[in-house]
Design a protein around this motif. Structure first.
Motif, PDB file in Angstrom:
ATOM      1  N   UNK A  19     -10.922  14.897  -0.884  1.00 57.60           N
ATOM      2  CA  UNK A  19     -11.852  13.388  -0.686  1.00 57.60           C
ATOM      3  C   UNK A  19     -11.311  11.818  -0.219  1.00 57.60           C
ATOM      4  N   UNK A  20     -10.343  11.885  -0.453  1.00 59.72           N
ATOM      5  CA  UNK A  20      -9.558  10.568   0.032  1.00 59.72           C
ATOM      6  C   UNK A  20      -8.792  10.287   1.154  1.00 59.72           C
ATOM      7  N   UNK A  21      -9.286   9.419   2.074  1.00 56.70           N
ATOM      8  CA  UNK A  21      -8.303   9.385   3.755  1.00 56.70           C
ATOM      9  C   UNK A  21      -7.587   9.585   3.240  1.00 56.70           C
ATOM     10  N   UNK A  22      -7.105   9.427   4.587  1.00 49.01           N
ATOM     11  CA  UNK A  22      -5.673  10.077   4.762  1.00 49.01           C
ATOM     12  C   UNK A  22      -4.217   9.092   4.452  1.00 49.01           C
ATOM     13  N   UNK A  23      -5.033   7.630   4.569  1.00 47.56           N
ATOM     14  CA  UNK A  23      -3.912   6.519   3.830  1.00 47.56           C
ATOM     15  C   UNK A  23      -3.908   5.985   3.267  1.00 47.56           C
ATOM     16  N   UNK A  24      -4.971   6.560   2.459  1.00 45.05           N
ATOM     17  CA  UNK A  24      -4.820   6.198   0.585  1.00 45.05           C
ATOM     18  C   UNK A  24      -4.349   7.034  -0.368  1.00 45.05           C
ATOM     19  N   UNK A  25      -4.015   8.540   0.422  1.00 49.59           N
ATOM     20  CA  UNK A  25      -3.530   9.611  -0.647  1.00 49.59           C
ATOM     21  C   UNK A  25      -2.569   9.759  -1.167  1.00 49.59           C
ATOM     22  N   UNK A  26      -1.219   9.032  -0.979  1.00 49.27           N
ATOM     23  CA  UNK A  26       0.103   7.996  -1.193  1.00 49.27           C
ATOM     24  C   UNK A  26      -0.525   6.806  -2.189  1.00 49.27           C
ATOM     25  N   UNK A  27      -1.373   6.099  -2.461  1.00 47.31           N
ATOM     26  CA  UNK A  27      -1.869   5.663  -3.318  1.00 47.31           C
ATOM     27  C   UNK A  27      -2.173   6.205  -4.547  1.00 47.31           C
ATOM     28  N   UNK A  28      -2.944   7.308  -3.844  1.00 50.44           N
ATOM     29  CA  UNK A  28      -3.447   8.188  -5.306  1.00 50.44           C
ATOM     30  C   UNK A  28      -3.014   8.553  -6.460  1.00 50.44           C
ATOM     31  N   UNK A  29      -1.037   9.143  -4.722  1.00 50.86           N
ATOM     32  CA  UNK A  29      -0.262  10.244  -5.718  1.00 50.86           C
ATOM     33  C   UNK A  29       0.254   8.682  -6.569  1.00 50.86           C
ATOM     34  N   UNK A  30       0.649   7.786  -6.159  1.00 46.56           N
ATOM     35  CA  UNK A  30       1.170   6.225  -7.102  1.00 46.56           C
ATOM     36  C   UNK A  30       0.636   6.708  -8.524  1.00 46.56           C
ATOM     37  N   UNK A  31      -0.976   6.807  -8.538  1.00 52.21           N
ATOM     38  CA  UNK A  31      -1.770   6.446  -9.992  1.00 52.21           C
ATOM     39  C   UNK A  31      -1.054   7.677 -10.491  1.00 52.21           C
ATOM     40  N   UNK A  32      -1.138   8.849 -10.069  1.00 52.96           N
ATOM     41  CA  UNK A  32      -0.588   9.693 -11.190  1.00 52.96           C
ATOM     42  C   UNK A  32       0.740  10.161 -11.436  1.00 52.96           C
ATOM     43  N   UNK A  33       1.296   9.334 -10.803  1.00 53.76           N
ATOM     44  CA  UNK A  33       2.831   8.853 -11.298  1.00 53.76           C
ATOM     45  C   UNK A  33       3.048   8.342 -12.399  1.00 53.76           C
ATOM     46  N   UNK A  34       2.167   7.258 -12.411  1.00 50.82           N
ATOM     47  CA  UNK A  34       1.615   6.171 -13.388  1.00 50.82           C
ATOM     48  C   UNK A  34       1.398   6.704 -14.867  1.00 50.82           C
ATOM     49  N   UNK A  35       1.048   8.311 -14.752  1.00 56.65           N
ATOM     50  CA  UNK A  35       0.035   8.655 -15.375  1.00 56.65           C
ATOM     51  C   UNK A  35       0.944   9.951 -16.139  1.00 56.65           C
ATOM     52  N   UNK A  36       2.189  10.035 -15.525  1.00 53.16           N
ATOM     53  CA  UNK A  36       2.657  11.278 -16.627  1.00 53.16           C
ATOM     54  C   UNK A  36       3.235  10.924 -18.037  1.00 53.16           C
ATOM     55  N   UNK A  37       2.471  11.912 -18.984  1.00 52.49           N
ATOM     56  CA  UNK A  37       3.350  11.756 -20.309  1.00 52.49           C
ATOM     57  C   UNK A  37       4.473  11.746 -20.468  1.00 52.49           C
ATOM     58  N   UNK A  38       5.108  10.292 -21.112  1.00 47.78           N
ATOM     59  CA  UNK A  38       6.336  10.905 -22.030  1.00 47.78           C
ATOM     60  C   UNK A  38       6.346  11.710 -22.733  1.00 47.78           C
TER      61      UNK A  38
END
Length: 149
Positions: A19-38
């Protein structure tokens, strides 16, 4: 893009990426990287209990635990990846969010082409995509080992 063969949690994640435009997919992946539990302290103090996924460009370690025995046992996933590796952390976080807590049988049934379903193949190097595939493969292999298969 078919998602009918995916557990609900993964289906929602794949849909979110599409649902995210292609240019924003990497930003979404970056957001996921911040939510990886310790890692929980018990694993942080025993890194030998984690398996390195050598196919990843950045150092990534993971382990799987089953809460019980048998194919219905819920899976607990644990990952360790450096903050300076956002793509690797993002992939790990997606797998954590999409698979953690599912019964072992459902995780084992996840199609091996899962990484390609997120629509990132044009944005992320093939080597990085192989890293995510390797993470999924290690998770499945560890589940098989814990089930005694």
């Amino acid at each position: 893009m078919s998602t009918q063969d995916l557990p609900e949690q993964l289906r929602e994640l794949v849909t979110e990426f599409h649902e995210v435009p292609e240019p924003d997919k990497l930003q979404l992946l970056l957001e996921f990287s911040r939510s990886l539990p310790a890692l929980p302290a018990r694993l942080g103090e025993h890194p030998e209990e984690l398996e390195q996924v050598t196919e990843c460009q950045s150092p990534l370690f993971l382990t799987v635990e089953l809460d019980g025995s048998g194919a219905d046992a819920p899976v607990a996933l644990f990952f360790s990846a450096p903050a300076e590796a956002p793509t690797t952390r993002g992939f790990a976080s997606i797998l954590h969010e999409g698979l953690n807590g599912l019964p072992a049988s459902q995780v084992l049934d996840v199609p091996d082409d899962l990484p390609e379903r997120f629509g990132l193949t044009k944005l992320v190097s093939p080597l990085r995509m192989r890293g995510m595939s390797a993470m999924l493969g290690r998770i499945k292999r560890q589940i098989h080992a814990r089930l005694g298969e």
